[in-house]
Design a protein around this motif. Structure first.
Motif, PDB file in Angstrom:
ATOM      1  N   MET A 266      -0.697 -29.263 -33.646  1.00 45.09           N
ATOM      2  CA  MET A 266      -0.095 -28.836 -34.898  1.00 45.09           C
ATOM      3  C   MET A 266       1.326 -28.291 -34.708  1.00 45.09           C
ATOM      4  N   PRO A 267       1.615 -27.491 -33.672  1.00 44.75           N
ATOM      5  CA  PRO A 267       2.992 -27.019 -33.493  1.00 44.75           C
ATOM      6  C   PRO A 267       3.994 -28.158 -33.384  1.00 44.75           C
ATOM      7  N   LYS A 268       3.569 -29.297 -32.840  1.00 45.24           N
ATOM      8  CA  LYS A 268       4.472 -30.443 -32.725  1.00 45.24           C
ATOM      9  C   LYS A 268       4.881 -30.958 -34.099  1.00 45.24           C
ATOM     10  N   LYS A 269       4.061 -30.699 -35.098  1.00 44.12           N
ATOM     11  CA  LYS A 269       4.357 -31.107 -36.469  1.00 44.12           C
ATOM     12  C   LYS A 269       5.065 -30.003 -37.250  1.00 44.12           C
ATOM     13  N   GLY A 270       5.354 -28.883 -36.562  1.00 45.02           N
ATOM     14  CA  GLY A 270       6.016 -27.775 -37.223  1.00 45.02           C
ATOM     15  C   GLY A 270       5.088 -26.886 -38.017  1.00 45.02           C
ATOM     16  N   ILE A 271       3.791 -26.998 -37.761  1.00 50.33           N
ATOM     17  CA  ILE A 271       2.797 -26.202 -38.483  1.00 50.33           C
ATOM     18  C   ILE A 271       2.143 -25.216 -37.514  1.00 50.33           C
ATOM     19  N   GLU A 272       2.278 -23.945 -37.797  1.00 44.73           N
ATOM     20  CA  GLU A 272       1.647 -22.913 -36.982  1.00 44.73           C
ATOM     21  C   GLU A 272       0.362 -22.444 -37.664  1.00 44.73           C
ATOM     22  N   VAL A 273      -0.749 -22.536 -36.966  1.00 46.21           N
ATOM     23  CA  VAL A 273      -2.031 -22.061 -37.494  1.00 46.21           C
ATOM     24  C   VAL A 273      -2.248 -20.646 -36.979  1.00 46.21           C
ATOM     25  N   ASP A 274      -2.122 -19.675 -37.869  1.00 46.56           N
ATOM     26  CA  ASP A 274      -2.190 -18.267 -37.482  1.00 46.56           C
ATOM     27  C   ASP A 274      -3.607 -17.838 -37.145  1.00 46.56           C
ATOM     28  N   ARG A 275      -4.567 -18.305 -37.926  1.00 42.40           N
ATOM     29  CA  ARG A 275      -5.952 -17.883 -37.706  1.00 42.40           C
ATOM     30  C   ARG A 275      -6.917 -18.967 -38.172  1.00 42.40           C
ATOM     31  N   LEU A 276      -8.076 -18.959 -37.559  1.00 38.08           N
ATOM     32  CA  LEU A 276      -9.154 -19.888 -37.884  1.00 38.08           C
ATOM     33  C   LEU A 276     -10.374 -19.079 -38.304  1.00 38.08           C
ATOM     34  N   ILE A 277     -10.944 -19.403 -39.460  1.00 33.87           N
ATOM     35  CA  ILE A 277     -12.187 -18.770 -39.903  1.00 33.87           C
ATOM     36  C   ILE A 277     -13.298 -19.801 -39.777  1.00 33.87           C
ATOM     37  N   ILE A 278     -14.417 -19.394 -39.181  1.00 34.52           N
ATOM     38  CA  ILE A 278     -15.421 -20.335 -38.696  1.00 34.52           C
ATOM     39  C   ILE A 278     -16.032 -21.204 -39.787  1.00 34.52           C
ATOM     40  N   GLN A 279     -16.586 -20.594 -40.829  1.00 34.16           N
ATOM     41  CA  GLN A 279     -17.341 -21.368 -41.821  1.00 34.16           C
ATOM     42  C   GLN A 279     -17.218 -20.721 -43.195  1.00 34.16           C
ATOM     43  N   ASN A 280     -16.785 -21.484 -44.175  1.00 33.86           N
ATOM     44  CA  ASN A 280     -16.708 -20.981 -45.541  1.00 33.86           C
ATOM     45  C   ASN A 280     -18.109 -20.750 -46.110  1.00 33.86           C
ATOM     46  N   GLU A 281     -18.350 -19.518 -46.565  1.00 35.16           N
ATOM     47  CA  GLU A 281     -19.624 -19.169 -47.201  1.00 35.16           C
ATOM     48  C   GLU A 281     -20.799 -19.705 -46.385  1.00 35.16           C
TER      49      GLU A 281
ATOM     50  N   ASP B 227      -3.332 -19.645 -28.969  1.00 38.24           N
ATOM     51  CA  ASP B 227      -3.325 -18.227 -29.333  1.00 38.24           C
ATOM     52  C   ASP B 227      -3.680 -17.980 -30.799  1.00 38.24           C
ATOM     53  N   THR B 228      -4.182 -18.997 -31.491  1.00 36.90           N
ATOM     54  CA  THR B 228      -4.645 -18.832 -32.871  1.00 36.90           C
ATOM     55  C   THR B 228      -5.797 -17.827 -32.915  1.00 36.90           C
ATOM     56  N   GLU B 229      -5.743 -16.893 -33.860  1.00 32.10           N
ATOM     57  CA  GLU B 229      -6.805 -15.896 -33.981  1.00 32.10           C
ATOM     58  C   GLU B 229      -8.096 -16.557 -34.479  1.00 32.10           C
ATOM     59  N   ILE B 230      -9.227 -15.999 -34.065  1.00 31.39           N
ATOM     60  CA  ILE B 230     -10.543 -16.473 -34.518  1.00 31.39           C
ATOM     61  C   ILE B 230     -11.191 -15.360 -35.337  1.00 31.39           C
ATOM     62  N   TRP B 231     -11.474 -15.673 -36.591  1.00 30.25           N
ATOM     63  CA  TRP B 231     -12.063 -14.695 -37.504  1.00 30.25           C
ATOM     64  C   TRP B 231     -13.470 -15.122 -37.892  1.00 30.25           C
ATOM     65  N   ALA B 232     -14.348 -14.141 -38.051  1.00 37.44           N
ATOM     66  CA  ALA B 232     -15.705 -14.405 -38.530  1.00 37.44           C
ATOM     67  C   ALA B 232     -15.675 -14.631 -40.034  1.00 37.44           C
ATOM     68  N   GLY B 233     -16.667 -15.335 -40.541  1.00 41.97           N
ATOM     69  CA  GLY B 233     -16.754 -15.548 -41.975  1.00 41.97           C
ATOM     70  C   GLY B 233     -16.594 -17.021 -42.314  1.00 41.97           C
ATOM     71  N   THR B 234     -16.381 -17.269 -43.656  1.00 43.46           N
ATOM     72  CA  THR B 234     -16.188 -16.247 -44.671  1.00 43.46           C
ATOM     73  C   THR B 234     -17.528 -15.790 -45.232  1.00 43.46           C
ATOM     74  N   PHE B 235     -17.629 -14.478 -45.450  1.00 43.27           N
ATOM     75  CA  PHE B 235     -18.893 -13.886 -45.855  1.00 43.27           C
ATOM     76  C   PHE B 235     -18.846 -13.415 -47.302  1.00 43.27           C
TER      77      PHE B 235
END
Length: 252
Positions: free
Chosen positions: A1-16, A51-59
């Motif tokens: 993704m950085p090669k495309k100029g897109i920075e992914v700050d954080r990843l959340i595992i599963q919506n609801e 180094d993208t953050e990993i977040w739990a959720g979404t709850f």
């Protein structure tokens, strides 16, 4: 993704993670989520130097206490950079923050409603946002920025949006939620600090650059008088027009 100029700050595992729905979903328990992150995702991120953050959720808070279960267990808690929550009752947010103040929370989805995009629905946004901001969640995430003329999401589900664009006529419609979110976004800005308040009405009070901003709403058909008081200073009386969202600006 950085090669495309897109920075992914954080990843959340599963919506609801507690929902089985017509859109892509996955009923995932806390134990399963923890195993996925501990045994697979974290090691792979480390190996690939991501180094993208990993977040739990979404709850949500619909019969399960997944966010609180993770916050209450130090081993679980340390797997994540934070916890994403949505459609969450105020008391549940407050309990999580009171018991585990070190846990980072973020709001991940506002009420989608049903595509009617009317002022009655928009008038509820202040209370919805206040539910999170006043309990220590540092953000509010509106859901659909733009939908087409059908008001349908990707799964044929009519939902509200800030803007609708007709694909045939190219007409752009700015919905009532656009006005509300646009207005509040002038004051809920990076660097603003939430300050404590007491009121019988829904409101948000923040401090920024030497001023206090009080976001408040009058849902009645006639103007209403309000009095604002900071500590032991004399109160300031203001009149809020009928059926309006307003801001009271106080110099400090």
């Amino acid at each position: 993704m950085p090669k495309k100029g897109i920075e992914v700050d954080r990843l959340i595992i599963q919506n609801e993670n507690d929902a089985n729905t017509k859109y892509p979903s996955n009923d995932m328990s806390v134990a399963q989520m923890n195993k996925l992150v501990k045994s697979y995702l974290r090691p792979q991120f480390k190996k690939d130097n991501i180094d993208t953050e990993i977040w739990a959720g979404t709850f949500r808070s619909y019969g399960r206490l997944d966010a609180l279960e993770i916050a209450a267990n130090e081993d679980y808690r340390n797997l994540y950079d934070g916890i994403g929550i949505q459609y969450t009752s105020g008391i549940y947010i407050q309990q999580t923050k009171d018991l585990y103040p070190e846990v980072n929370l973020m709001h991940t989805e506002g009420n989608c409603d049903d595509g009617k995009n009317n002022w009655g629905q928009a008038s509820k946004r202040l209370g919805e946002i206040a539910n999170y901001i006043n309990r220590g969640v540092p953000n509010y995430c509106y859901w659909n920025m733009i939908l087409n003329e059908t008001t349908e999401s990707g799964w044929d589900w009519k939902q509200n949006s800030l803007i609708n664009i007709d694909r045939n006529t190219k007409q752009v419609t700015y919905n009532p939620d656009y006005a509300v979110i646009g207005f509040m976004s002038q004051y809920l800005v990076p660097g603003a600090k939430r300050i404590g308040n007491f009121s019988r009405a829904d409101l948000i009070s923040i401090k920024h650059e030497g001023k206090v901003y009080v976001l408040i709403q009058n849902t009645k058909d006639e103007a209403q008088a309000y009095e604002c008081q900071i500590e032991n200073e004399a109160g300031v009386k203001v009149e809020i027009p009928s059926n309006s969202l307003a801001v009271i600006v106080l110099d400090i």
